[in-house]
Design an enzyme around this catalytic site. Structure first.
Site, PDB file in Angstrom:
ATOM      1  N   LYS A 247       0.813  -1.216   0.000  1.00 38.78           N
ATOM      2  CA  LYS A 247       0.000   0.000   0.000  1.00 38.78           C
ATOM      3  C   LYS A 247       0.848   1.268   0.000  1.00 38.78           C
ATOM      4  O   LYS A 247       0.404   2.312  -0.465  1.00 38.78           O
ATOM      5  CB  LYS A 247      -0.937   0.000   1.212  1.00 38.78           C
ATOM      6  N   ARG A 248       2.057   1.167   0.536  1.00 44.17           N
ATOM      7  CA  ARG A 248       2.888   2.373   0.591  1.00 44.17           C
ATOM      8  C   ARG A 248       3.302   2.846  -0.807  1.00 44.17           C
ATOM      9  O   ARG A 248       3.769   3.959  -0.977  1.00 44.17           O
ATOM     10  CB  ARG A 248       4.125   2.140   1.445  1.00 44.17           C
TER      11      ARG A 248
END
Length: 500
Positions: A247-248
């Site tokens: 997700k980063r």
């Protein structure tokens, strides 16, 4: 190679369908379609704490949006509990599995001790040799047993992987893993083997994070007397920084890319290139992907997800849309951004031209021809459908001037005079279309003795509030004469106020 190819995509419904899962689904789908085989959707929902109906719906919706239609399913593991229990009981009777009464707390304590001794935290097999009396004593205490596989502690298990090649595992490094938990729910390694056998899966195509599970599953196939499918473990997907995609790195769920305005064909085309390739070709139709796909062309090295390349590819496919298709696709983004209401608000004939949106005075533009024209003049500048918001928001509310645009353009000497002359030129009676508008503004620049850019740029800022916009003359036409003249006048007023 098996004549009747049968493959499956088996997501765990603990969240949305992410890029890695979508790539796995796509490669299975392409392999089935290339060989005229069967693509099965199976929901592995045995994680009762994290599996949700919402996640199942989201996975199905995402796959449908991508066009990855399945031939069988969706099957659900929780509907097949009786089948797993039957096969587990068979292994118990045959002495290939055994009941384990160890509690989670006991197992955790032993794991910690093993780590302290710098030993592999394997199960110590103490329940393998329990006597019948000891088992009855455990049950009398209310302990519910799990069922463990009696794993051979000698020899090797070989995985002849289509992608990875020959991979050898020492059986001594494997442990007696749990097949069925104490609550009766099967574990992944056991359920997947029974499922793949019952569904006659010929090829297991999945991410290489499952490679370490494969020797355990092969031993189960052998213990159960099942035929072993072929395996193909796909390379992992890394982010631009070469760490595992997460997700980063931004949006990783298929729904997020859909909502941002990526086209399904573009995302499918890009996902196909994450680990697979066909020469130097980059753009593929769906039929070309089906025709050219092969597991033998899948690489062993990790694939790097490049969001810039995906956005470029999406822009290519957007420019291949018909104007009518694009007009239909951009409208929901304008609605979601609050630029236009979902339901048209037509005004009485004598009040045509204006309506209120969020307190701003904007122009009524609800006919299909107007949206088609908006799509036409922005198509070359759109990389994803959501780009239409920033490209066209000035059409729907009063001009909001970029600070830099004011400083660099409007505050130049002579700009008020240019804008006033533009008002005079555009106020004259003529067919208000982009061709005529361009001719008149070019004539204005010539009459003023300026290069066209020195005239066009302040006009652009006056009517849009920014230095970069869709083509100027088409933008003015789409705004209409009244709105254009009003905005030119407001820009002059702004400059007069600043001077005062």
């Amino acid at each position: 190679m098996a004549n009747n190819i049968r493959v499956r995509f088996a997501p765990s419904p603990t969240g949305y369908l992410h890029i890695g899962g979508a790539r796995t689904a796509l490669f299975n789908w392409l392999y089935a379609r290339h060989h005229g085989g069967v693509f099965i959707l199976r929901i592995e929902d045995t994680d009762r704490e994290r599996s949700t109906e919402e996640a199942i719906d989201a996975i199905i919706e995402a796959m449908s949006w991508l066009g990855l239609s399945w031939d069988e399913g969706p099957y659900r593991q929780m509907d097949r509990l009786g089948r797993y229990h039957k096969e587990a009981q068979r292994l118990l009777v045959e002495g290939k599995a055994y009941k384990c009464y160890c509690t989670p707390e006991e197992l955790e304590e032993r794991r910690k001790l093993a780590l302290e001794r710098r030993e592999a935290p394997k199960y110590d097999r103490r329940c393998l040799t329990l006597t019948e009396k000891e088992r009855l004593a455990c049950e009398a205490q209310g302990k519910k047993p799990a069922i463990r596989f009696n794993c051979p502690d000698e020899g090797i298990t070989v995985v002849d992987d289509i992608v990875k090649g020959r991979v050898v595992f020492e059986n001594a490094n494997l442990d007696d893993f749990v097949m069925v938990r104490a609550d009766g729910i099967p574990t992944y390694n056991f359920a997947v083997v029974v499922d793949d056998h019952d569904m006659a899966i010929t090829h297991v195509i999945r991410g290489d994070d499952h490679l370490s599970n494969t020797p355990r599953q092969i031993l189960l196939y052998q213990a159960l007397g099942y035929s072993i499918p072929e395996f193909a473990h796909l390379p992992m997907i890394l982010g631009p920084d070469k760490t595992r995609l997460s997700k980063r790195h931004g949006a990783t769920a298929v729904e997020a890319y859909r909502d941002e305005g990526y086209l399904p064909h573009a995302l499918v085309n890009y996902l196909a290139l994450l680990g697979w390739g066909y020469g130097d070709q980059t753009l593929f139709s769906i039929d070309e992907l089906i025709q050219k796909f092969s597991l033998e062309a899948v690489g062993k090295s990790p694939a790097v997800f490049d969001p810039i390349k995906l956005e470029w590819m999406n822009g290519v496919y957007i420019r291949e849309l018909s104007v009518d298709e694009l007009a239909k696709l951009i409208k929901p983004y304008l609605i979601k951004a609050g630029l236009i209401p979902e339901t048209p608000m037509y005004m009485p004939e004598d009040e045509k031209g204006m309506y209120m949106v969020g307190g701003d005075l904007a122009f009524e533009r609800y006919d299909d021809a107007w949206y088609r024209r908006l799509a036409e003049i922005t198509q070359e500048r759109i990389s994803k459908l959501s780009d239409i918001i920033a490209l066209s928001d000035f059409f729907f509310h009063r001009v909001v001037y970029e600070t830099e645009a004011i400083q660099r353009v409007l505050k130049k000497e002579g700009v008020p005079e240019i804008l006033q002359k533009a008002i005079e030129v555009l106020s004259e009676s003529f067919d208000f279309n982009s061709r005529e508008i361009e001719a008149r503004l070019r004539k204005l620049a010539e009459d003023l003795g300026f290069k066209p850019k020195l005239v066009f740029q302040p006009i652009r800022v006056a009517v849009t509030g920014r230095t970069v916009s869709p083509p100027l003359f088409e933008t003015i036409e789409l705004l209409g004469r009244d709105a254009t003249l009003e905005r030119l006048g407001e820009a002059i007023h702004l400059l007069e106020m600043a001077d005062g």
